[in-house]
Design an enzyme around this catalytic site. Structure first.
Site, PDB file in Angstrom:
ATOM      1  N   LYS A 185     115.472  56.415   9.750  1.00  0.00           N
ATOM      2  CA  LYS A 185     116.765  56.342   9.008  1.00  0.00           C
ATOM      3  C   LYS A 185     115.731  56.517   7.496  1.00  0.00           C
ATOM      4  O   LYS A 185     116.240  55.569   6.375  1.00  0.00           O
ATOM      5  CB  LYS A 185     116.399  54.750   9.407  1.00  0.00           C
ATOM      6  CG  LYS A 185     116.676  53.799  10.357  1.00  0.00           C
ATOM      7  CD  LYS A 185     118.330  54.643  11.189  1.00  0.00           C
ATOM      8  CE  LYS A 185     118.934  54.726  10.132  1.00  0.00           C
ATOM      9  NZ  LYS A 185     120.622  55.206  10.660  1.00  0.00           N
TER      10      LYS A 185
ATOM     11  N   HIS B  98     113.113  63.300  15.350  1.00  0.00           N
ATOM     12  CA  HIS B  98     112.046  61.571  14.743  1.00  0.00           C
ATOM     13  C   HIS B  98     110.638  61.725  15.154  1.00  0.00           C
ATOM     14  O   HIS B  98     110.116  61.107  15.045  1.00  0.00           O
ATOM     15  CB  HIS B  98     113.101  61.311  14.835  1.00  0.00           C
ATOM     16  CG  HIS B  98     114.108  60.588  14.195  1.00  0.00           C
ATOM     17  ND1 HIS B  98     114.341  60.551  12.857  1.00  0.00           N
ATOM     18  CD2 HIS B  98     115.040  59.929  14.806  1.00  0.00           C
ATOM     19  CE1 HIS B  98     115.550  60.587  12.509  1.00  0.00           C
ATOM     20  NE2 HIS B  98     115.745  60.349  13.742  1.00  0.00           N
TER      21      HIS B  98
ATOM     22  N   SER C 199     117.105  48.908   6.831  1.00  0.00           N
ATOM     23  CA  SER C 199     117.406  50.342   7.454  1.00  0.00           C
ATOM     24  C   SER C 199     118.054  50.309   8.738  1.00  0.00           C
ATOM     25  O   SER C 199     118.975  50.263   9.896  1.00  0.00           O
ATOM     26  CB  SER C 199     117.740  51.835   6.868  1.00  0.00           C
ATOM     27  OG  SER C 199     119.078  52.436   7.490  1.00  0.00           O
TER      28      SER C 199
END
Ligand code: PPS
Length: 300
Positions: free
Chosen positions: A52, A114, A144
């Site tokens: 995010k 990620h 988020s």
């Protein structure tokens, strides 16, 4: 494994578990051996972020910089998650980001991860690949992530907001601690010069300037006009209505709960934190973020 995330039936609401000291869910660890053995090529570009932080935004920018002129149909017909595969995601036997990355026909290959820095497959370092890392201030990143955890049916239930803040501070999040992630990559940058460390807030402030910096880092010679057009094309409203960037075709996400392209702003945290929650968070933040060279903007 077939490669269709639009049809794949994702497992619902997976539970966090400790994986080599990082909170993870099986969908991102099940293909670990294969992912660790991924063979990077010297011209591969890795886009690395804590979830995010602006992954999709930077992915679309890089795809346009590299292929917007030579292959304009690409951006109109192929969703971003296929143009820029998510390396570690896997739902065997249906879907594997690693397989998708292996089969990418482009040069360079743009690949998303990620992973915290210590999980990156070693071939990326051996091949001296260029890596673009995007970081976002903790409070907006958490907000988020909260809304994303609500709408991503494979992620653990976020629970209520006040509890979620504590989970975030403890690093009990998918992909672990935000603090460890941004610091780990920042530290790596000091010894590995092929990392371009960017900030979401800088992109909001001046997208064109940040595209210029990306071009310098990647030795790209796109014209000033091209860069201006790209900067305009990737503004939030444009990417939100673009089906190839807004994830509306990705079956794991429930848009009835929240959109993927949600607000795209700096300081939305002010609409979520109480004064007391903010004080507790700031106190804890100071203890965890000791490196004075890594500074984030929480408002602009
Ligand atoms: S993911 O799922 O980790 O890949 O998500 P990621 O793309 O990293 O982050 C999603 C958040 O980035 C916002 N976003 C943008 N903001 C401004 N401009 C543009 N073009 C843009 N594209 C994506 C997106 O809206 C998510 O942030 P929030 O705060 O939830 O709106």
């Amino acid at each position: 494994m077939s490669l269709d995330p639009e049809k794949a039936v994702f497992p619902s609401r997976q539970q966090l578990f400790d994986f080599h000291g990082v909170s993870m869910i099986p969908i991102f660890t099940t293909n670990w051996e294969n992912v660790q053995n991924f063979q990077a090529r010297p011209d591969d570009i890795l886009i690395a972020t804590y979830p995010k932080a602006g992954t999709t935004w930077v992915s679309q920018i890089l795809d346009l910089l590299y292929f917007g002129q030579t292959c304009p149909e690409r951006q109109k017909t192929i969703p971003i998650y296929e143009r820029v595969p998510f390396l570690e995601i896997a739902v065997p036997p249906l879907f594997s980001g690693k397989d998708l990355a292996d089969k990418l026909p482009t040069t360079p290959r743009l690949i998303k991860t990620h992973f915290p820095v210590q999980f990156v497959p070693k071939s990326f370092w051996e091949q001296n690949c260029k890596i673009v890392y995007v970081a976002r201030n903790a409070k907006d990143n958490m907000v988020s992530f909260f809304h994303f955890d609500r709408m991503n049916i494979a992620h653990p239930e976020p629970g209520d907001w006040s509890n979620y803040i504590h989970r975030f501070m403890e690093g009990k999040m998918v992909f672990g601690s935000w603090y460890d992630h941004v610091n780990g990559w920042w530290k790596k940058k000091q010894t590995y010069s092929n990392i371009h460390y960017m900030f979401y807030e800088d992109m909001i402030e001046d997208t064109e300037r940040e595209i210029d910096k990306l071009c310098s880092f990647l030795s790209l010679s796109n014209s000033a006009e091209d860069k201006k057009i790209i900067a305009g094309g990737v503004q939030f409203d444009n990417m939100k209505k673009n089906e190839m960037t807004n994830y509306s075709t990705f079956s794991i996400l429930d848009f009835k709960i929240s959109p993927f392209m949600r607000k795209g702003k700096v300081a939305d945290w002010k609409n979520h934190f109480t004064v007391a929650q903010n004080e507790v968070f700031d106190e804890d933040y100071k203890k965890k973020m000791k490196d004075p060279t890594l500074q984030f903007r929480t408002e602009m």
